[in-house]
Enzyme design. Structure first.
Site, mmCIF file in Angstrom:
data_model
loop_
_atom_site.group_PDB
_atom_site.id
_atom_site.type_symbol
_atom_site.label_atom_id
_atom_site.label_comp_id
_atom_site.label_asym_id
_atom_site.label_seq_id
_atom_site.Cartn_x
_atom_site.Cartn_y
_atom_site.Cartn_z
ATOM 1 N N LEU A 188 -4.447 -2.810 4.494
ATOM 2 C CA LEU A 188 -3.547 -2.711 5.654
ATOM 3 C C LEU A 188 -4.237 -3.355 6.843
ATOM 4 O O LEU A 188 -5.391 -3.032 7.142
ATOM 5 C CB LEU A 188 -3.265 -1.238 5.958
ATOM 6 C CG LEU A 188 -2.322 -0.531 4.983
ATOM 7 C CD1 LEU A 188 -2.557 0.960 4.993
ATOM 8 C CD2 LEU A 188 -0.879 -0.849 5.347
ATOM 9 N N ILE A 189 -3.520 -4.260 7.491
ATOM 10 C CA ILE A 189 -4.125 -4.944 8.640
ATOM 11 C C ILE A 189 -3.312 -4.610 9.883
ATOM 12 O O ILE A 189 -2.107 -4.899 9.941
ATOM 13 C CB ILE A 189 -4.190 -6.463 8.389
ATOM 14 C CG1 ILE A 189 -5.055 -6.722 7.138
ATOM 15 C CG2 ILE A 189 -4.795 -7.184 9.596
ATOM 16 C CD1 ILE A 189 -5.181 -8.177 6.746
ATOM 17 N N THR A 215 0.859 -5.390 11.093
ATOM 18 C CA THR A 215 1.705 -4.284 10.608
ATOM 19 C C THR A 215 2.180 -3.461 11.785
ATOM 20 O O THR A 215 1.386 -2.767 12.422
ATOM 21 C CB THR A 215 0.903 -3.386 9.625
ATOM 22 O OG1 THR A 215 0.230 -4.221 8.702
ATOM 23 C CG2 THR A 215 1.781 -2.421 8.896
ATOM 24 N N HIS A 261 4.108 -0.750 11.943
ATOM 25 C CA HIS A 261 3.982 0.705 11.783
ATOM 26 C C HIS A 261 2.713 1.040 10.997
ATOM 27 O O HIS A 261 2.696 1.900 10.134
ATOM 28 C CB HIS A 261 5.242 1.283 11.134
ATOM 29 C CG HIS A 261 5.828 0.416 10.059
ATOM 30 N ND1 HIS A 261 6.327 -0.838 10.294
ATOM 31 C CD2 HIS A 261 5.973 0.619 8.742
ATOM 32 C CE1 HIS A 261 6.747 -1.373 9.159
ATOM 33 N NE2 HIS A 261 6.531 -0.504 8.207
ATOM 34 N N ARG A 294 -14.999 -6.854 4.210
ATOM 35 C CA ARG A 294 -15.065 -5.665 3.346
ATOM 36 C C ARG A 294 -14.656 -5.970 1.902
ATOM 37 O O ARG A 294 -14.707 -5.101 1.050
ATOM 38 C CB ARG A 294 -14.162 -4.563 3.906
ATOM 39 C CG ARG A 294 -14.647 -4.068 5.248
ATOM 40 C CD ARG A 294 -13.728 -3.022 5.798
ATOM 41 N NE ARG A 294 -14.062 -2.758 7.186
ATOM 42 C CZ ARG A 294 -13.365 -1.954 7.974
ATOM 43 N NH1 ARG A 294 -12.303 -1.333 7.510
ATOM 44 N NH2 ARG A 294 -13.724 -1.747 9.219
ATOM 45 N N SER A 347 0.815 -1.219 0.000
ATOM 46 C CA SER A 347 0.000 0.000 0.000
ATOM 47 C C SER A 347 0.845 1.265 0.000
ATOM 48 O O SER A 347 0.447 2.291 -0.541
ATOM 49 C CB SER A 347 -0.911 0.007 1.234
ATOM 50 O OG SER A 347 -1.831 -1.044 1.134
ATOM 51 N N PHE A 348 2.027 1.168 0.639
ATOM 52 C CA PHE A 348 2.881 2.354 0.720
ATOM 53 C C PHE A 348 3.250 2.884 -0.672
ATOM 54 O O PHE A 348 3.471 4.077 -0.851
ATOM 55 C CB PHE A 348 4.152 2.002 1.514
ATOM 56 C CG PHE A 348 4.994 3.196 1.837
ATOM 57 C CD1 PHE A 348 4.596 4.084 2.826
ATOM 58 C CD2 PHE A 348 6.172 3.446 1.140
ATOM 59 C CE1 PHE A 348 5.372 5.206 3.118
ATOM 60 C CE2 PHE A 348 6.942 4.554 1.430
ATOM 61 C CZ PHE A 348 6.540 5.444 2.424
ATOM 62 N N GLU A 349 3.312 1.987 -1.649
ATOM 63 C CA GLU A 349 3.702 2.395 -3.010
ATOM 64 C C GLU A 349 2.521 2.919 -3.836
ATOM 65 O O GLU A 349 2.719 3.435 -4.947
ATOM 66 C CB GLU A 349 4.345 1.208 -3.758
ATOM 67 C CG GLU A 349 5.761 0.885 -3.333
ATOM 68 C CD GLU A 349 5.877 0.303 -1.932
ATOM 69 O OE1 GLU A 349 5.013 -0.519 -1.561
ATOM 70 O OE2 GLU A 349 6.809 0.675 -1.197
HETATM 71 C C1 DLZ Z 1 5.674 -3.777 5.309
HETATM 72 C C2 DLZ Z 1 4.195 -3.919 5.218
HETATM 73 C C3 DLZ Z 1 3.467 -4.394 6.316
HETATM 74 C C4 DLZ Z 1 4.151 -4.810 7.585
HETATM 75 N N1 DLZ Z 1 2.133 -4.528 6.260
HETATM 76 C C5 DLZ Z 1 1.482 -4.192 5.112
HETATM 77 C C6 DLZ Z 1 0.083 -4.304 5.030
HETATM 78 O O1 DLZ Z 1 -0.641 -4.723 5.949
HETATM 79 N N2 DLZ Z 1 -0.499 -3.938 3.858
HETATM 80 C C7 DLZ Z 1 0.188 -3.457 2.790
HETATM 81 O O2 DLZ Z 1 -0.420 -3.114 1.757
HETATM 82 N N3 DLZ Z 1 1.514 -3.337 2.866
HETATM 83 C C8 DLZ Z 1 2.175 -3.705 3.978
HETATM 84 N N4 DLZ Z 1 3.545 -3.581 4.058
HETATM 85 C C9 DLZ Z 1 4.279 -3.191 2.856
HETATM 86 C C10 DLZ Z 1 4.444 -1.686 2.651
HETATM 87 O O3 DLZ Z 1 3.232 -1.124 2.205
HETATM 88 C C11 DLZ Z 1 5.524 -1.421 1.593
HETATM 89 O O4 DLZ Z 1 5.217 -2.113 0.427
HETATM 90 C C12 DLZ Z 1 6.897 -1.868 2.062
HETATM 91 O O5 DLZ Z 1 7.215 -1.286 3.276
HETATM 92 C C13 DLZ Z 1 7.994 -1.496 1.023
HETATM 93 O O6 DLZ Z 1 8.067 -0.079 0.868
#
Ligand code: DLZ
Length: 282
Positions: free
Chosen positions: A202-203, A207, A209, A248, A177-179
């Site tokens: 995102l769960i 996760t 952080h 969801r 999701s971060f990307e």
């Molecule tokens: C690292 C990470 C974690 C721990 N959990 C999730 C998540 O629950 N959902 C999700 O979409 N992505 C997760 N990521 C990955 C980060 O979004 C990202 O892809 C990585 O940190 C690399 O930049």
């Protein structure tokens, strides 16, 4: 530029107080009154006023028309104040009812309301839900793909059923999701899509952080939408646990991918309408 419109009517000294109280009882807001050695004025303020030109059939016989939210209540108030007046409610030819009150010699007022109260609301601009001819980008994360693939299927289902062609849908996959925000922005900047649907999951439980990622993803998607002018819809699930995510993504709480696609369609349509109304001068 016009600031306001005032219709002045002279009434007798005896009637002045009685009519001011009646008009206040009917819902007028009392304006800033004035008084000098010859006369006095009691402005009655209405939330909206207009000067209307009509050609053809006259809408009503009094030349002052006051729209009220509840005609029957207004009618019973007027009856109490003017027990001897003839105050019949009649139907108009424009789907409303009206009663006329002779308040004083030269002051005849019609009180009216639409039969369908929704007609009084200002017209709203809304997007419609047809996706024909629109081009979409879908940015979907691979992390938690068990969930995000369901969101993707929901979004594709919505787009196709709404009339989007497969050739007009571009799918972009990112690691997590971060990307999503940066990929969404790159896609928006190509100029090849009318809207972007962002899908991720995102769960919290899994996760460390979570809060930081969720905040950053949400902020980044919003920022990309605002800075590129391309509508982005938000289909990133932020869940406490896997069970909530499953709900969801197609179980109890519908499919958020489907909803995000529908939002994207509506926003593209809305953007088109707002652009057209701006180029038509409003
Ligand atoms: C690292 C990470 C974690 C721990 N959990 C999730 C998540 O629950 N959902 C999700 O979409 N992505 C997760 N990521 C990955 C980060 O979004 C990202 O892809 C990585 O940190 C690399 O930049």
């Amino acid at each position: 530029m016009i600031r306001s419109l005032t219709l002045v009517r002279l009434v007798s000294r005896e009637k002045f107080e009685q009519l001011s109280s009646l008009l206040r009882a009917l819902g007028f807001e009392e304006g800033k009154g004035w008084k000098d050695e010859h006369s006095r004025g009691a402005p009655m303020l209405a939330p909206v006023g207009s000067l209307e030109l009509v050609e053809g059939r006259n809408p009503a016989e009094p030349d002052i028309l006051i729209e009220v939210s509840d005609l029957d209540t207004a009618h019973s108030i007027a009856r109490k104040f003017l027990p001897n007046a003839t105050l019949d409610i009649t139907d108009t030819h424009w789907k409303s009812r009206v009663f006329a009150v002779q308040l004083d010699g030269n002051l005849r007022v019609g009180f009216w309301a639409f039969n369908d109260p929704q007609r009084s609301e200002p017209a709203a601009t809304v997007g419609n839900l047809s996706a024909a001819g629109m081009r979409f980008g879908i940015v979907v994360s691979r992390w938690n793909s068990f969930i995000t693939e369901r969101l993707l299927q929901g979004a594709l289902d919505c787009l196709r059923r709404s009339g989007a062609a497969s050739k007009d849908i571009q799918i972009v996959r990112v690691p997590g999701s971060f990307e999503i925000p940066s990929a969404a922005r790159m896609l928006a900047e190509t100029g090849n899509v009318d809207a972007i649907i962002t899908l991720g999951c995102l769960i919290r439980g899994e996760t460390t952080h979570y809060e930081h990622i969720a905040t950053e993803v949400t902020r980044g998607i919003g920022q990309s939408a605002q800075e590129t002018g391309v509508p982005h819809s938000y289909g990133v699930l932020t869940c406490e646990n896997l069970e909530q995510a499953i709900d969801r993504a197609g179980l109890k709480s519908g499919n958020k991918g489907w909803e995000a696609a529908q939002t994207a369609i509506e926003m593209v349509s809305l953007k088109g309408k707002l652009k057209r109304s701006a180029s038509d001068g409003g």
